[in-house]
Design a protein around this motif. Structure first.
Motif, PDB file in Angstrom:
ATOM      1  N   VAL A  22      10.381  -4.088 -28.188  1.00 22.25           N
ATOM      2  CA  VAL A  22       9.915  -2.714 -28.431  1.00 22.25           C
ATOM      3  C   VAL A  22       8.594  -2.548 -27.692  1.00 22.25           C
ATOM      4  CG1 VAL A  22      11.025  -2.404 -30.699  1.00 22.25           C
ATOM      5  CG2 VAL A  22       8.741  -3.370 -30.602  1.00 22.25           C
ATOM      6  N   SER A  23       8.435  -1.420 -27.026  1.00 19.70           N
ATOM      7  CA  SER A  23       7.200  -1.233 -26.261  1.00 19.70           C
ATOM      8  C   SER A  23       6.305  -0.232 -26.990  1.00 19.70           C
ATOM      9  CB  SER A  23       7.541  -0.723 -24.866  1.00 19.70           C
ATOM     10  OG  SER A  23       8.356   0.421 -24.996  1.00 19.70           O
ATOM     11  N   PRO A  24       5.006  -0.229 -26.669  1.00 16.26           N
ATOM     12  CA  PRO A  24       4.112   0.773 -27.266  1.00 16.26           C
ATOM     13  C   PRO A  24       4.500   2.179 -26.804  1.00 16.26           C
ATOM     14  CG  PRO A  24       2.856  -0.994 -26.203  1.00 16.26           C
ATOM     15  CD  PRO A  24       4.285  -1.182 -25.807  1.00 16.26           C
ATOM     16  N   LEU A  25       4.148   3.166 -27.594  1.00 15.23           N
ATOM     17  CA  LEU A  25       4.391   4.555 -27.185  1.00 15.23           C
ATOM     18  C   LEU A  25       3.458   4.854 -26.010  1.00 15.23           C
ATOM     19  CD1 LEU A  25       5.871   7.261 -28.093  1.00 15.23           C
ATOM     20  CD2 LEU A  25       3.665   7.865 -29.123  1.00 15.23           C
ATOM     21  N   ALA A  26       4.054   5.105 -24.838  1.00 16.39           N
ATOM     22  CA  ALA A  26       3.225   5.279 -23.637  1.00 16.39           C
ATOM     23  C   ALA A  26       3.027   6.745 -23.279  1.00 16.39           C
ATOM     24  CB  ALA A  26       3.873   4.540 -22.466  1.00 16.39           C
ATOM     25  N   ALA A  27       3.948   7.611 -23.719  1.00 12.07           N
ATOM     26  CA  ALA A  27       3.847   9.031 -23.347  1.00 12.07           C
ATOM     27  C   ALA A  27       4.242   9.877 -24.549  1.00 12.07           C
ATOM     28  CB  ALA A  27       4.797   9.324 -22.185  1.00 12.07           C
ATOM     29  N   ASP A  28       3.807  11.126 -24.569  1.00 13.40           N
ATOM     30  CA  ASP A  28       4.148  12.011 -25.682  1.00 13.40           C
ATOM     31  C   ASP A  28       5.671  12.105 -25.828  1.00 13.40           C
ATOM     32  OD1 ASP A  28       1.499  12.365 -25.994  1.00 13.40           O
ATOM     33  OD2 ASP A  28       1.416  14.412 -25.198  1.00 13.40           O
ATOM     34  N   ALA A  29       6.115  12.238 -27.067  1.00 15.48           N
ATOM     35  CA  ALA A  29       7.559  12.303 -27.328  1.00 15.48           C
ATOM     36  C   ALA A  29       7.810  13.291 -28.464  1.00 15.48           C
ATOM     37  CB  ALA A  29       8.075  10.916 -27.713  1.00 15.48           C
ATOM     38  N   ALA A  30       9.076  13.679 -28.618  1.00 13.81           N
ATOM     39  CA  ALA A  30       9.446  14.576 -29.716  1.00 13.81           C
ATOM     40  C   ALA A  30      10.677  14.019 -30.414  1.00 13.81           C
ATOM     41  CB  ALA A  30       9.745  15.973 -29.162  1.00 13.81           C
ATOM     42  N   ALA A  31      10.808  14.319 -31.705  1.00 18.47           N
ATOM     43  CA  ALA A  31      11.975  13.855 -32.462  1.00 18.47           C
ATOM     44  C   ALA A  31      12.137  14.757 -33.681  1.00 18.47           C
ATOM     45  CB  ALA A  31      11.765  12.408 -32.910  1.00 18.47           C
ATOM     46  N   ASP A  32      13.291  14.647 -34.346  1.00 19.93           N
ATOM     47  CA  ASP A  32      13.459  15.375 -35.609  1.00 19.93           C
ATOM     48  C   ASP A  32      12.572  14.767 -36.687  1.00 19.93           C
ATOM     49  OD1 ASP A  32      15.439  17.086 -34.602  1.00 19.93           O
ATOM     50  OD2 ASP A  32      17.001  15.572 -34.936  1.00 19.93           O
ATOM     51  N   VAL A  33      12.482  13.424 -36.674  1.00 19.94           N
ATOM     52  CA  VAL A  33      11.697  12.725 -37.705  1.00 19.94           C
ATOM     53  C   VAL A  33      10.856  11.636 -37.029  1.00 19.94           C
ATOM     54  CG1 VAL A  33      11.805  11.337 -39.823  1.00 19.94           C
ATOM     55  CG2 VAL A  33      13.554  13.083 -39.413  1.00 19.94           C
ATOM     56  N   CYS A  34       9.590  11.533 -37.446  1.00 23.26           N
ATOM     57  CA  CYS A  34       8.752  10.417 -37.010  1.00 23.26           C
ATOM     58  C   CYS A  34       8.476   9.550 -38.233  1.00 23.26           C
ATOM     59  CB  CYS A  34       7.441  10.943 -36.418  1.00 23.26           C
ATOM     60  SG  CYS A  34       6.325   9.609 -35.939  1.00 23.26           S
ATOM     61  N   VAL A  35       8.775   8.269 -38.129  1.00 26.82           N
ATOM     62  CA  VAL A  35       8.547   7.339 -39.237  1.00 26.82           C
ATOM     63  C   VAL A  35       7.332   6.482 -38.899  1.00 26.82           C
ATOM     64  CG1 VAL A  35       9.500   5.364 -40.502  1.00 26.82           C
ATOM     65  CG2 VAL A  35      11.008   7.249 -39.835  1.00 26.82           C
ATOM     66  N   ILE A  36       6.409   6.354 -39.831  1.00 28.19           N
ATOM     67  CA  ILE A  36       5.217   5.518 -39.610  1.00 28.19           C
ATOM     68  C   ILE A  36       5.369   4.250 -40.439  1.00 28.19           C
ATOM     69  CG2 ILE A  36       2.694   5.429 -39.707  1.00 28.19           C
ATOM     70  CD1 ILE A  36       2.710   8.522 -39.718  1.00 28.19           C
ATOM     71  N   GLY A  37       5.441   3.097 -39.757  1.00 32.99           N
ATOM     72  CA  GLY A  37       5.589   1.807 -40.443  1.00 32.99           C
ATOM     73  C   GLY A  37       6.997   1.273 -40.292  1.00 32.99           C
ATOM     74  N   ALA A  38       7.105   0.060 -39.707  1.00 34.90           N
ATOM     75  CA  ALA A  38       8.431  -0.528 -39.470  1.00 34.90           C
ATOM     76  C   ALA A  38       8.651  -1.749 -40.354  1.00 34.90           C
ATOM     77  CB  ALA A  38       8.620  -0.886 -37.992  1.00 34.90           C
ATOM     78  N   GLY A  39       8.593  -1.530 -41.673  1.00 28.16           N
ATOM     79  CA  GLY A  39       9.090  -2.520 -42.633  1.00 28.16           C
ATOM     80  C   GLY A  39      10.486  -2.095 -43.047  1.00 28.16           C
ATOM     81  N   TYR A  40      10.969  -2.679 -44.149  1.00 27.02           N
ATOM     82  CA  TYR A  40      12.333  -2.338 -44.578  1.00 27.02           C
ATOM     83  C   TYR A  40      12.485  -0.840 -44.823  1.00 27.02           C
ATOM     84  CZ  TYR A  40      12.481  -7.367 -45.703  1.00 27.02           C
ATOM     85  OH  TYR A  40      12.405  -8.722 -45.646  1.00 27.02           O
ATOM     86  N   ALA A  41      11.450  -0.218 -45.446  1.00 24.30           N
ATOM     87  CA  ALA A  41      11.577   1.200 -45.798  1.00 24.30           C
ATOM     88  C   ALA A  41      11.699   2.053 -44.531  1.00 24.30           C
ATOM     89  CB  ALA A  41      10.384   1.648 -46.640  1.00 24.30           C
ATOM     90  N   GLY A  42      10.758   1.848 -43.588  1.00 24.36           N
ATOM     91  CA  GLY A  42      10.775   2.651 -42.369  1.00 24.36           C
ATOM     92  C   GLY A  42      12.002   2.369 -41.524  1.00 24.36           C
ATOM     93  N   LEU A  43      12.374   1.094 -41.417  1.00 23.79           N
ATOM     94  CA  LEU A  43      13.512   0.733 -40.559  1.00 23.79           C
ATOM     95  C   LEU A  43      14.834   1.220 -41.148  1.00 23.79           C
ATOM     96  CD1 LEU A  43      12.325  -2.868 -39.608  1.00 23.79           C
ATOM     97  CD2 LEU A  43      12.482  -0.896 -38.043  1.00 23.79           C
ATOM     98  N   SER A  44      14.961   1.113 -42.473  1.00 25.48           N
ATOM     99  CA  SER A  44      16.199   1.574 -43.097  1.00 25.48           C
ATOM    100  C   SER A  44      16.301   3.105 -43.001  1.00 25.48           C
ATOM    101  CB  SER A  44      16.244   1.105 -44.559  1.00 25.48           C
ATOM    102  OG  SER A  44      17.296   1.710 -45.245  1.00 25.48           O
ATOM    103  N   THR A  45      15.153   3.787 -43.152  1.00 24.70           N
ATOM    104  CA  THR A  45      15.159   5.250 -42.962  1.00 24.70           C
ATOM    105  C   THR A  45      15.652   5.561 -41.548  1.00 24.70           C
ATOM    106  OG1 THR A  45      13.202   5.421 -44.391  1.00 24.70           O
ATOM    107  CG2 THR A  45      13.738   7.343 -43.065  1.00 24.70           C
ATOM    108  N   ALA A  46      15.080   4.866 -40.564  1.00 21.23           N
ATOM    109  CA  ALA A  46      15.424   5.148 -39.163  1.00 21.23           C
ATOM    110  C   ALA A  46      16.897   4.843 -38.888  1.00 21.23           C
ATOM    111  CB  ALA A  46      14.523   4.317 -38.245  1.00 21.23           C
ATOM    112  N   LEU A  47      17.366   3.703 -39.385  1.00 20.93           N
ATOM    113  CA  LEU A  47      18.767   3.332 -39.146  1.00 20.93           C
ATOM    114  C   LEU A  47      19.705   4.402 -39.716  1.00 20.93           C
ATOM    115  CD1 LEU A  47      21.147   1.439 -38.511  1.00 20.93           C
ATOM    116  CD2 LEU A  47      20.665   0.215 -40.649  1.00 20.93           C
ATOM    117  N   HIS A  48      19.454   4.798 -40.977  1.00 17.76           N
ATOM    118  CA  HIS A  48      20.385   5.746 -41.600  1.00 17.76           C
ATOM    119  C   HIS A  48      20.263   7.150 -40.998  1.00 17.76           C
ATOM    120  CE1 HIS A  48      20.577   2.375 -44.521  1.00 17.76           C
ATOM    121  NE2 HIS A  48      21.860   2.708 -44.495  1.00 17.76           N
ATOM    122  N   LEU A  49      19.057   7.523 -40.563  1.00 17.26           N
ATOM    123  CA  LEU A  49      18.919   8.810 -39.875  1.00 17.26           C
ATOM    124  C   LEU A  49      19.675   8.783 -38.549  1.00 17.26           C
ATOM    125  CD1 LEU A  49      15.127   9.682 -40.365  1.00 17.26           C
ATOM    126  CD2 LEU A  49      17.079  10.986 -41.254  1.00 17.26           C
ATOM    127  N   ALA A  50      19.461   7.710 -37.795  1.00 24.97           N
ATOM    128  CA  ALA A  50      20.118   7.626 -36.481  1.00 24.97           C
ATOM    129  C   ALA A  50      21.633   7.636 -36.655  1.00 24.97           C
ATOM    130  CB  ALA A  50      19.650   6.368 -35.741  1.00 24.97           C
TER     131      ALA A  50
END
Ligand SMILES: Cc1cc2nc3c(=O)[nH]c(=O)nc-3n(C[C@H](O)[C@H](O)[C@H](O)COP(=O)(O)OP(=O)(O)OC[C@H]3O[C@@H](n4cnc5c(N)ncnc54)[C@H](O)[C@@H]3O)c2cc1C
Length: 433
Positions: A22-50
């Motif tokens: 995974v690389s650092p965020l290098a340029a501005d980006a847009a998304a429906d949801v931005c998750v802050i923190g990649a532990g189980y909670a953030g990663l599971s949110t991201a997986l199920h959203l995706a």
């Protein structure tokens, strides 16, 4: 404040499969949801959203699994601190039943995710034993086992002999066995979630600490330390025991003690056969509990309390090494290969808290000691809520951010009660600690 203890000295960092890059965020980006923190909670949110076709960017200050999710004991235990009858008393019969079903299913979710995504995660699902350290606690665990049994759960009360046989130690007066539970390599699981989320379409950026969160009309601007930002109408904050000052007063809603773990070098086959011979994971009924297990390569782990501050040297783990010697005299002399620690976030009522301080901003905080299953399931529930807009998908009520009164003093107070419980918790601990 001192720099938090790093992830690298942990057993899990030494033995996990390589992380998906995974690389650092290098340029501005847009998304429906931005998750802050990649532990189980953030990663599971991201997986199920995706998986639901919703575009999601995850911003993580270090690497996925760097927080509690890569450091914990790897004990996947369903439930929360409260028994089903206590949950019903707290939330009412109908809501209580729904919550009991939710917390009872969290271990299933973890093992299903591992299997469904073919994650490279060493695991064993042989159950969890909770050892009772006083006669009163023997009665408590007897009741606990009966309550879950009445709901069809594969659980048993264990008398003193049965618990001694399964633990390979005669230090407890009884216990119960919950066969829904098991043990995982926790960092491997976090990395497995990250890989699955990326494969489902989530964008994850490491080394991307969020330093500012600003509302611009219907959108949020989430700025990282490097300067690049993510714009999203919805933001999920999943920073838990490593929460900083992004959201006013949030950090003051929890106390964040350090939990400490030691692991021996691999035990010989003979020795391993005398300690937790069937491979259950274990903790006990003390206020400041001990938690222990073998890993997939027969190292013996012992976890428990430690100083509130960050550790200074190996002497900060010495009490846990002494516990190993008292609980398992046969392991005396086996060298300790790993010592590490991490922060848990404790709420006043020992429940995870959901906040929505402003429209489009969802916060999940309060990890307690059941976060492997619970935070995985919270992530799935938050994704369901964001995908449908239906708040009923959230297992816990959304509550206002309410700082603990005199928070700084509370943290001092916790240091004091750690010492107090050490002196007053009954049974073995006085002799062991
Ligand atoms: C030593 C220890 C032992 C434990 N043992 C067990 C156990 O055996 N079983 C169990 O069920 N639970 C256990 N727990 C609890 C469990 O680990 C946690 O509940 C769970 O990992 C919390 O997951 P999370 O995703 O909510 O938070 P975390 O995994 O802590 O993730 C939060 C992430 O947010 C990131 N972050 C913070 N601020 C920012 C920012 N500004 N910008 C970007 N990123 C940020 C952090 O770097 C971190 O990676 C234990 C915890 C510890 C510390």
């Amino acid at each position: 404040m001192a720099e938090p203890f790093p992830l690298e000295p942990s057993l899990w960092h030494a033995t996990a499969p390589a992380a998906a890059p995974v690389s650092p965020l290098a340029a501005d980006a847009a998304a429906d949801v931005c998750v802050i923190g990649a532990g189980y909670a953030g990663l599971s949110t991201a997986l199920h959203l995706a998986e639901a076709g919703i575009s999601v960017v995850v911003l993580e200050a270090h690497e996925p699994g760097w927080g509690g999710s890569g450091r914990n004991g790897g004990q996947v235990i369903p439930g929360i601190k409260y028994d089903p009858s206590e949950i019903a008393a707290k939330f009412g019969v109908d809501a209580g039943e729904a919550l009991t079903r939710f917390v009872g299913s969290t271990a299933d979710l973890v093992f299903d995710l591992i299997d469904r995504h073919g994650m490279d995660v060493p695991y064993k699902r042989a159950g969890w034993i909770q050892g009772a350290h006083t006669p009163a606690m023997v009665e408590t665990v007897k009741r606990r086992a009966a309550e879950w049994q009445a709901r069809g759960v594969d659980a048993d009360f264990l008398d003193k002999d049965a618990v001694a046989r399964l633990l390979g130690s005669d230090r407890y007066l009884g216990g119960w066995l919950d066969r829904r539970a098991g043990g995982v390599q926790p960092l491997a699981y976090a990395r497995g979630l990250a890989k699955a989320a990326i494969e489902a379409g989530a964008r994850i950026h490491g080394q991307s600490r969020v330093v500012a969160l600003k509302r611009n009309g219907a959108s949020w601007s989430v700025r990282t330390a490097q300067g690049a930002s993510v714009t999203a109408p919805r933001v999920v904050v999943a920073t838990n025991g490593y929460t900083g000052d992004l959201i006013p007063k949030l950090r003051q809603t929890v106390i964040r003690p350090n939990s400490f773990i030691v692991a021996t070098e691999a035990l010989s086959d003979n020795l391993a056969g005398t300690i937790l011979p069937e491979g259950q994971v274990t903790s006990d009924t003390r206020q400041l509990l001990l938690y222990f297990r073998k890993d997939h390569q027969n190292r013996l782990l012992m976890g428990g309390r430690g100083p509130f501050r960050e550790p200074k040297d190996a002497s900060d783990w010495a009490h846990l090494e002494r516990v190993v010697g008292k609980m398992y005299p046969q392991a005396k002399g086996v060298p300790f290969g790993f010592r590490w620690c991490g922060r848990v976030a404790l709420t006043r009522d020992f429940l995870p808290h959901l906040h929505e301080p402003e429209p489009g901003l969802l916060v999940d905080i309060g990890c307690m000691g059941r976060g492997v299953g619970l935070q995985s399931a919270m992530g799935k529930a938050m994704a369901d809520y964001l995908a449908t807009g239906d708040r009923a998908r959230l297992p816990f009520p959304v509550v206002p951010i309410k700082p603990l009164p005199l928070h700084a003093l509370n943290e001092l107070y916790v240091s004091a009660i750690i010492t107090w419980y050490r002196l007053t918790d009954g049974g073995m601990k006085d002799k062991a600690a």
